[in-house]
Design a protein around this motif. Structure first.
Motif, PDB file in Angstrom:
ATOM      1  N   ALA A  44       0.833  -1.209   0.000  1.00  0.00           N
ATOM      2  CA  ALA A  44       0.000   0.000   0.000  1.00  0.00           C
ATOM      3  C   ALA A  44       0.864   1.254   0.000  1.00  0.00           C
ATOM      4  CB  ALA A  44      -0.925  -0.003   1.217  1.00  0.00           C
ATOM      5  N   ILE A  45       1.950   1.230   0.746  1.00  0.00           N
ATOM      6  CA  ILE A  45       2.861   2.381   0.781  1.00  0.00           C
ATOM      7  C   ILE A  45       3.449   2.645  -0.597  1.00  0.00           C
ATOM      8  CG2 ILE A  45       5.095   3.173   1.668  1.00  0.00           C
ATOM      9  CD1 ILE A  45       4.289   1.831   4.353  1.00  0.00           C
ATOM     10  N   ILE A  46       3.856   1.592  -1.294  1.00  0.00           N
ATOM     11  CA  ILE A  46       4.410   1.766  -2.640  1.00  0.00           C
ATOM     12  C   ILE A  46       3.368   2.389  -3.573  1.00  0.00           C
ATOM     13  CG2 ILE A  46       5.327   0.574  -4.674  1.00  0.00           C
ATOM     14  CD1 ILE A  46       6.601  -1.442  -2.686  1.00  0.00           C
ATOM     15  N   ASP A  47       2.131   1.957  -3.441  1.00  0.00           N
ATOM     16  CA  ASP A  47       1.051   2.550  -4.250  1.00  0.00           C
ATOM     17  C   ASP A  47       0.876   4.036  -3.948  1.00  0.00           C
ATOM     18  OD1 ASP A  47       0.376   0.243  -5.641  1.00  0.00           O
ATOM     19  OD2 ASP A  47      -1.078  -0.407  -4.125  1.00  0.00           O
ATOM     20  N   ASN A  48       1.215   4.447  -2.729  1.00  0.00           N
ATOM     21  CA  ASN A  48       1.008   5.833  -2.306  1.00  0.00           C
ATOM     22  C   ASN A  48       2.239   6.715  -2.471  1.00  0.00           C
ATOM     23  OD1 ASN A  48      -1.724   5.675  -1.550  1.00  0.00           O
ATOM     24  ND2 ASN A  48      -1.205   4.806   0.443  1.00  0.00           N
ATOM     25  N   LYS A  52       6.788  10.047  -9.422  1.00  0.00           N
ATOM     26  CA  LYS A  52       8.168  10.088  -9.894  1.00  0.00           C
ATOM     27  C   LYS A  52       9.096  10.390  -8.731  1.00  0.00           C
ATOM     28  CE  LYS A  52      11.217  12.150 -13.366  1.00  0.00           C
ATOM     29  NZ  LYS A  52      11.348  13.153 -14.468  1.00  0.00           N
ATOM     30  N   MET A  53      10.126   9.568  -8.590  1.00  0.00           N
ATOM     31  CA  MET A  53      11.176   9.785  -7.598  1.00  0.00           C
ATOM     32  C   MET A  53      12.511   9.596  -8.297  1.00  0.00           C
ATOM     33  SD  MET A  53       9.685   7.611  -4.344  1.00  0.00           S
ATOM     34  CE  MET A  53       9.529   6.105  -5.334  1.00  0.00           C
ATOM     35  N   ASP A  54      13.467  10.466  -7.989  1.00  0.00           N
ATOM     36  CA  ASP A  54      14.797  10.265  -8.560  1.00  0.00           C
ATOM     37  C   ASP A  54      15.528   9.138  -7.839  1.00  0.00           C
ATOM     38  OD1 ASP A  54      14.377  12.321 -10.336  1.00  0.00           O
ATOM     39  OD2 ASP A  54      15.272  13.833  -9.043  1.00  0.00           O
ATOM     40  N   LEU A  69      10.483  -9.785   2.732  1.00  0.00           N
ATOM     41  CA  LEU A  69       9.752  -8.533   2.529  1.00  0.00           C
ATOM     42  C   LEU A  69      10.518  -7.596   1.611  1.00  0.00           C
ATOM     43  CD1 LEU A  69       7.282  -6.858   3.227  1.00  0.00           C
ATOM     44  CD2 LEU A  69       8.462  -6.056   5.281  1.00  0.00           C
ATOM     45  N   LEU A  70      11.834  -7.522   1.778  1.00  0.00           N
ATOM     46  CA  LEU A  70      12.668  -6.692   0.901  1.00  0.00           C
ATOM     47  C   LEU A  70      12.503  -7.106  -0.551  1.00  0.00           C
ATOM     48  CD1 LEU A  70      14.958  -4.679   0.230  1.00  0.00           C
ATOM     49  CD2 LEU A  70      16.589  -6.483   0.859  1.00  0.00           C
ATOM     50  N   TYR A  71      12.567  -8.395  -0.835  1.00  0.00           N
ATOM     51  CA  TYR A  71      12.434  -8.869  -2.212  1.00  0.00           C
ATOM     52  C   TYR A  71      11.046  -8.541  -2.782  1.00  0.00           C
ATOM     53  CZ  TYR A  71      16.778 -11.611  -1.712  1.00  0.00           C
ATOM     54  OH  TYR A  71      18.075 -12.011  -1.534  1.00  0.00           O
ATOM     55  N   ALA A  72      10.021  -8.666  -1.952  1.00  0.00           N
ATOM     56  CA  ALA A  72       8.665  -8.339  -2.410  1.00  0.00           C
ATOM     57  C   ALA A  72       8.546  -6.852  -2.724  1.00  0.00           C
ATOM     58  CB  ALA A  72       7.652  -8.741  -1.342  1.00  0.00           C
ATOM     59  N   ILE A  73       9.161  -6.014  -1.912  1.00  0.00           N
ATOM     60  CA  ILE A  73       9.156  -4.569  -2.154  1.00  0.00           C
ATOM     61  C   ILE A  73       9.856  -4.249  -3.465  1.00  0.00           C
ATOM     62  CG2 ILE A  73      10.202  -2.405  -1.350  1.00  0.00           C
ATOM     63  CD1 ILE A  73       9.564  -3.378   1.529  1.00  0.00           C
ATOM     64  N   LEU A  74      10.993  -4.863  -3.689  1.00  0.00           N
ATOM     65  CA  LEU A  74      11.741  -4.608  -4.929  1.00  0.00           C
ATOM     66  C   LEU A  74      10.944  -5.046  -6.153  1.00  0.00           C
ATOM     67  CD1 LEU A  74      15.317  -5.658  -3.750  1.00  0.00           C
ATOM     68  CD2 LEU A  74      14.540  -3.336  -4.279  1.00  0.00           C
ATOM     69  N   ASP A  75      10.263  -6.163  -6.057  1.00  0.00           N
ATOM     70  CA  ASP A  75       9.437  -6.629  -7.180  1.00  0.00           C
ATOM     71  C   ASP A  75       8.304  -5.646  -7.472  1.00  0.00           C
ATOM     72  OD1 ASP A  75      11.009  -8.884  -7.476  1.00  0.00           O
ATOM     73  OD2 ASP A  75       9.669 -10.187  -6.323  1.00  0.00           O
ATOM     74  N   SER A  79       7.661  -3.303 -10.800  1.00  0.00           N
ATOM     75  CA  SER A  79       6.391  -3.333 -11.524  1.00  0.00           C
ATOM     76  C   SER A  79       5.832  -1.930 -11.716  1.00  0.00           C
ATOM     77  CB  SER A  79       5.391  -4.193 -10.755  1.00  0.00           C
ATOM     78  OG  SER A  79       4.118  -4.156 -11.351  1.00  0.00           O
ATOM     79  N   ARG A  80       5.961  -1.066 -10.711  1.00  0.00           N
ATOM     80  CA  ARG A  80       5.370   0.270 -10.806  1.00  0.00           C
ATOM     81  C   ARG A  80       6.260   1.256 -11.563  1.00  0.00           C
ATOM     82  NH1 ARG A  80       3.349   4.851  -6.373  1.00  0.00           N
ATOM     83  NH2 ARG A  80       2.707   6.260  -8.034  1.00  0.00           N
ATOM     84  N   TYR A  81       7.578   1.225 -11.294  1.00  0.00           N
ATOM     85  CA  TYR A  81       8.462   2.276 -11.816  1.00  0.00           C
ATOM     86  C   TYR A  81       9.417   1.815 -12.913  1.00  0.00           C
ATOM     87  CZ  TYR A  81       7.007   4.951  -7.693  1.00  0.00           C
ATOM     88  OH  TYR A  81       6.283   5.623  -6.740  1.00  0.00           O
ATOM     89  N   GLY A  82       9.544   0.515 -13.092  1.00  0.00           N
ATOM     90  CA  GLY A  82      10.524   0.036 -14.061  1.00  0.00           C
ATOM     91  C   GLY A  82      11.921   0.466 -13.675  1.00  0.00           C
ATOM     92  N   ASN A  83      12.652   1.033 -14.628  1.00  0.00           N
ATOM     93  CA  ASN A  83      14.018   1.492 -14.367  1.00  0.00           C
ATOM     94  C   ASN A  83      14.105   3.012 -14.240  1.00  0.00           C
ATOM     95  OD1 ASN A  83      15.132  -1.170 -14.519  1.00  0.00           O
ATOM     96  ND2 ASN A  83      14.982  -1.052 -16.757  1.00  0.00           N
TER      97      ASN A  83
END
Length: 316
Positions: A44-48, A52-54, A69-75, A79-83
């Motif tokens: 939910a935090i990632i969705d919020n 755009k973030m540098d 949890l770290l790996y799930a966050i990175l995935d 998915s949301r920001y790509g590279n």
């Protein structure tokens, strides 16, 4: 000051306070018994987060102590920001192996900072040469350049890099912030003349508008803060609110605008409290973070509404 908070230079997110170490100076009480939040909360935090973030800094605790949890966050970030963002991992390095390092690289981490080269941490920098060889084996370039401080765009010429640093009495991590175990162990900096707001990881420029220091906000688990130490009451809850909306509200609040200016002793001007009166109290408390806490507790009902939402305060 920025008006569009859907683009921010840097977000520092402590997504776990779980840690393999238990350092005396730790400002957020990280330890093997440190606080954690759920997988769903992190998603939910990632969705919020801003559109755009540098750069996004993932920290702890020790991120690798909460590896799943770290790996799930990175995935989810991929998915949301790509590279489109630089992802930095701040770690003590104790749990890092070649397999984990390669997995982190594959999942999009481009910068590694070993934040344990000092006497406070268990290994006290004793693994530094081993880590240097580990990074070299995976093509990670060692550099003293800080991608936040130097260079306007953080997808640098050497996008895969690492550096190291540690706590010292001269730096903000040396038991200086009157927070967490540093406060409990009485190793916080007793110097009322030291303005933490004006240094990197302080509040200055968290809303933008200045060029002398990068724009950065801190999320401590879910608490949206203008600085890494964090104000006594957070600006908002990243699990439930868009970070950009919270920053927009802060930009309309005279107290938080003064923090953005790096002038915590002027926080109370909109409430009729003079800088001289604030300086006197700060001298008594011996630390600007303790003064900030005192001010927030004394004036919570004027700064926030009954639901804890920042009120609009105009400077008198």
């Amino acid at each position: 000051m920025n008006q569009d908070f859907n683009h921010i230079q840097s977000v520092y997110w402590v997504f776990t306070q779980l840690c393999n170490d238990d350092c005396d100076h730790c400002y957020n009480d990280s330890s093997p018994f440190g606080k954690r939040i759920s997988h769903d909360d992190c998603m939910a935090i990632i969705d919020n987060l801003p559109n755009k973030m540098d750069r996004l800094i993932l920290s702890g605790g020790e991120p690798l102590a909460d590896k799943k949890l770290l790996y799930a966050i990175l995935d989810k970030l991929q998915s949301r920001y790509g590279n489109e963002i630089q992802i930095m991992l701040q770690t003590n390095g104790d749990l890092l192996t070649k397999q984990k390092l390669q997995t982190l690289i594959d999942k999009g981490v481009t910068r590694f900072d070993i934040a344990s080269i000092d006497r406070y941490h268990k290994k006290a920098g004793g693994r530094l040469m081993e880590l240097a060889e580990l990074f070299e084996s995976c093509g990670v370039i060692g550099t003293e350049k800080d991608p936040l401080i130097e260079g306007g765009h953080y997808l640098t010429e050497n996008p895969l890099s690492w550096g190291y640093w540690g706590a010292s009495e001269d730096m903000w991590l040396g038991g200086n912030w009157a927070r967490g175990k540093a406060l409990k162990n009485n190793i916080w900096l007793k110097d009322p003349s030291h303005n933490f707001c004006t240094i990197l990881s302080g509040a200055r420029n968290f809303l933008g508008g200045y060029s002398d220091i990068p724009q950065e906000i801190s999320i401590q688990l879910w608490r949206i803060n203008p600085c890494c130490p964090g104000t006594h009451f957070p600006m908002g809850d990243a699990r439930k609110e868009k970070v950009a909306d919270v920053l927009k509200r802060a930009s309309q609040n005279a107290v938080f605008k003064m923090l953005n200016d790096g002038n915590p002793l002027k926080m109370g001007e909109s409430l009729g409290i003079s800088e001289e009166a604030a300086a006197e109290k700060n001298e008594e408390l011996k630390n600007i973070c303790l003064y900030c806490d005192h001010f927030m507790k004394c004036h919570k009902n004027e700064i926030f509404d009954e639901k804890g939402v920042m009120a609009t305060l105009e400077k008198v």
